[in-house]
Motif scaffolding. Sequence first.
Motif, PDB file in Angstrom:
ATOM      1  N   PHE A  57       0.830  -1.207   0.000  1.00  0.00           N
ATOM      2  CA  PHE A  57       0.000   0.000   0.000  1.00  0.00           C
ATOM      3  C   PHE A  57       0.867   1.261   0.000  1.00  0.00           C
ATOM      4  O   PHE A  57       0.672   2.157  -0.825  1.00  0.00           O
ATOM      5  N   SER A 105       2.863   1.626  -3.293  1.00  0.00           N
ATOM      6  CA  SER A 105       2.033   2.037  -4.426  1.00  0.00           C
ATOM      7  C   SER A 105       1.594   3.494  -4.281  1.00  0.00           C
ATOM      8  O   SER A 105       1.434   4.189  -5.274  1.00  0.00           O
ATOM      9  N   ALA A 106       1.431   3.969  -3.041  1.00  0.00           N
ATOM     10  CA  ALA A 106       1.076   5.382  -2.834  1.00  0.00           C
ATOM     11  C   ALA A 106       2.220   6.307  -3.242  1.00  0.00           C
ATOM     12  O   ALA A 106       1.982   7.448  -3.624  1.00  0.00           O
ATOM     13  N   THR A 145       1.899   6.008  -7.479  1.00  0.00           N
ATOM     14  CA  THR A 145       0.727   6.494  -8.211  1.00  0.00           C
ATOM     15  C   THR A 145      -0.366   6.970  -7.251  1.00  0.00           C
ATOM     16  O   THR A 145      -0.476   6.450  -6.142  1.00  0.00           O
ATOM     17  N   VAL A 171      -3.510   6.451  -7.645  1.00  0.00           N
ATOM     18  CA  VAL A 171      -4.716   5.650  -7.891  1.00  0.00           C
ATOM     19  C   VAL A 171      -5.313   5.098  -6.603  1.00  0.00           C
ATOM     20  O   VAL A 171      -6.517   5.163  -6.388  1.00  0.00           O
ATOM     21  N   PHE A 172      -4.476   4.538  -5.720  1.00  0.00           N
ATOM     22  CA  PHE A 172      -4.981   3.851  -4.532  1.00  0.00           C
ATOM     23  C   PHE A 172      -5.198   4.785  -3.342  1.00  0.00           C
ATOM     24  O   PHE A 172      -6.106   4.566  -2.554  1.00  0.00           O
ATOM     25  N   ALA A 173      -4.349   5.788  -3.199  1.00  0.00           N
ATOM     26  CA  ALA A 173      -4.445   6.710  -2.062  1.00  0.00           C
ATOM     27  C   ALA A 173      -4.047   8.115  -2.524  1.00  0.00           C
ATOM     28  O   ALA A 173      -2.908   8.538  -2.319  1.00  0.00           O
ATOM     29  N   HIS A 182      -0.542  10.080  -1.633  1.00  0.00           N
ATOM     30  CA  HIS A 182       0.366  10.332  -2.756  1.00  0.00           C
ATOM     31  C   HIS A 182       0.723  11.820  -2.839  1.00  0.00           C
ATOM     32  O   HIS A 182       1.889  12.170  -3.016  1.00  0.00           O
ATOM     33  N   VAL A 206       7.091  -2.136  -2.864  1.00  0.00           N
ATOM     34  CA  VAL A 206       6.078  -3.045  -3.412  1.00  0.00           C
ATOM     35  C   VAL A 206       6.697  -4.411  -3.712  1.00  0.00           C
ATOM     36  O   VAL A 206       6.192  -5.450  -3.279  1.00  0.00           O
TER      37      VAL A 206
END
Length: 150
Positions: A22, A25-26, A29, A31-33, A37, A78
């Motif tokens: 998590f 990925s933040a 991008t 997209v998730f948070a 981000h 990740v």
Amino acid sequence: MGFIGSALYYVITLGLVAIFVFAGSAKITPVFAPDLHKQLTEKGPAFAAIFQKILDDLQVKFTIDPTLMMRTIGATEVVAGLWLLGNRFVAPLAALKLMGIMAGAIFVHVQLQEDFTPPAVLLGALIVRSFLTPSCCASKATTSKAKKNN
């Protein structure tokens, strides 16, 4: 190690995988948070400036790009986070890499006089995890050693 140790190992491992995937990925991008981000990309130049100062003090002619640094750290988190689910050779290497990233995060937060509790807790969990061995792997190792001795 019994059932409790194995259960603790898997709970810690799955928690670490979720957190690193998590958080990584933040960093890569929105997209998730999206809020996280944005926060990380705004702090990226301050984080990079700390390491840039160290390089400048060592007279290393290299310029750190804050965006590239955050994306590289995110991608590493990740991939290494997922590798924690790997076999007995890959998982310890992934944990060691993540320990280094968390040590660097603690250093950066201390330099910026910010709260460094989250990376310190994650570093502690990685260290505790490295001392635990799931019973399935421990029993296989014990069995193979016993066969060699006979």
